[in-house]
Design a protein around this motif. Structure first.
Motif: not given
Length: 289
Positions: A187-192
């Protein structure tokens, strides 16, 4: 990381629900070609339409991720044709991460190109009389006219620098290889997701390059086949290129692509196991199982 073992395991796994998996890959290959149908003009409206269609299809490649992970994680019985359309079904969830990943790749690639181009312009410009503004503005017509008169040593330098640019862009994309897998599994998204992909791939870029190089022969062969067919059908400018791309895509699905996509998924799973599961170092959102 043992690349040969990864490929051997991928070879074994691809026989699980093989027909369904290859059908999904074939649908994905065809879906990825659709935006090219709109790349038919240089006017503003045509370019705008092509951009809009490309953005709409930006997450199509996630189908490779979700179907390959199902195969690798012993869930091949859960494969379905809908996996090929996950990029559309979950567009809202996937869009921002895929868009940001593309932007970061392009920006970093452009920075690398600018630095190398300026340096190259200084060398070629001072040696061959090439105006530096032609290099800085990417005036390729003027650059090519100068290149035809360059000494062999300078031409070799030019080729070396642009080969270096290709390598740099590939390395940048390699550092972000894990982004879609992190998105799907953790579930990691975008800049993370991008930051974590950089951390995850640190120390494993050479292994990833070796994995890709092991399939280079097939990739080059497919490119040659596509170029040959495209040249043979040159009298059909748009349709000929499309037919060539479709045939090349079908050949890739029935040759190396299943094993290639599964090898990438296994590569990620091994990295993720040692980072998150064995060491229990991940403290983010709930993991996918």
């Amino acid at each position: 990381m043992n690349i040969q073992k990864i490929k051997a395991r991928a070879g074994q796994i691809q026989n699980l629900n093989r027909a369904q998996y290859m059908r999904i890959l074939l649908m994905l290959v065809l879906l990825e070609l659709i935006p090219n149908l709109f790349d038919i003009g240089e006017d503003i409206l045509s370019r705008l339409l092509y951009l809009i269609i490309s953005i709409a299809f930006i997450a199509v490649a996630h189908g490779y991720v979700i179907s390959s992970l199902k195969m690798v994680r012993n869930q091949s019985q859960m494969l379905a044709d809908d996996d090929a359309f996950v990029g559309f079904k979950r567009f809202k969830e996937l869009f921002s991460t895929y868009l940001l990943t593309n932007i970061v790749t392009i920006v970093l690639g452009m920075v690398a190109m600018f630095i190398l181009t300026v340096f190259l312009g200084i060398i070629i410009g001072s040696t061959a009389g090439l105006p530096s503004e032609a290099v800085l503005l990417n005036d390729y017509t003027q650059i090519v006219s100068y290149l035809t008169n360059l000494p062999v040593s300078i031409l070799a330098t030019f080729m070396l620098f642009y080969l270096l640019l290709i390598v740099i862009v590939f390395v940048i994309s390699s550092y972000m290889f894990a982004v879609p897998y992190l998105l799907e599994r953790y579930h990691m998204t975008n800049l993370n997701a991008i930051k974590e992909s950089f951390r995850l791939m640190k120390g494993h870029i050479l292994d990833f390059i070796k994995l890709n190089l092991s399939f280079l022969g097939w990739m080059v062969l497919i490119i040659l086949v596509q170029s040959f067919i495209g040249g043979f059908l040159a009298f059909l400018p748009v349709l000929g290129s499309l037919i060539a791309a479709i045939i090349a895509g079908v050949i890739s699905v029935y040759t190396y692509m299943p094993r290639y996509q599964l090898s990438r998924a296994i590569f990620f799973e091994e990295l993720a196991y040692y980072r998150y599961e064995q060491n229990q170092s991940y403290d983010g959102d709930e993991q996918h199982v």
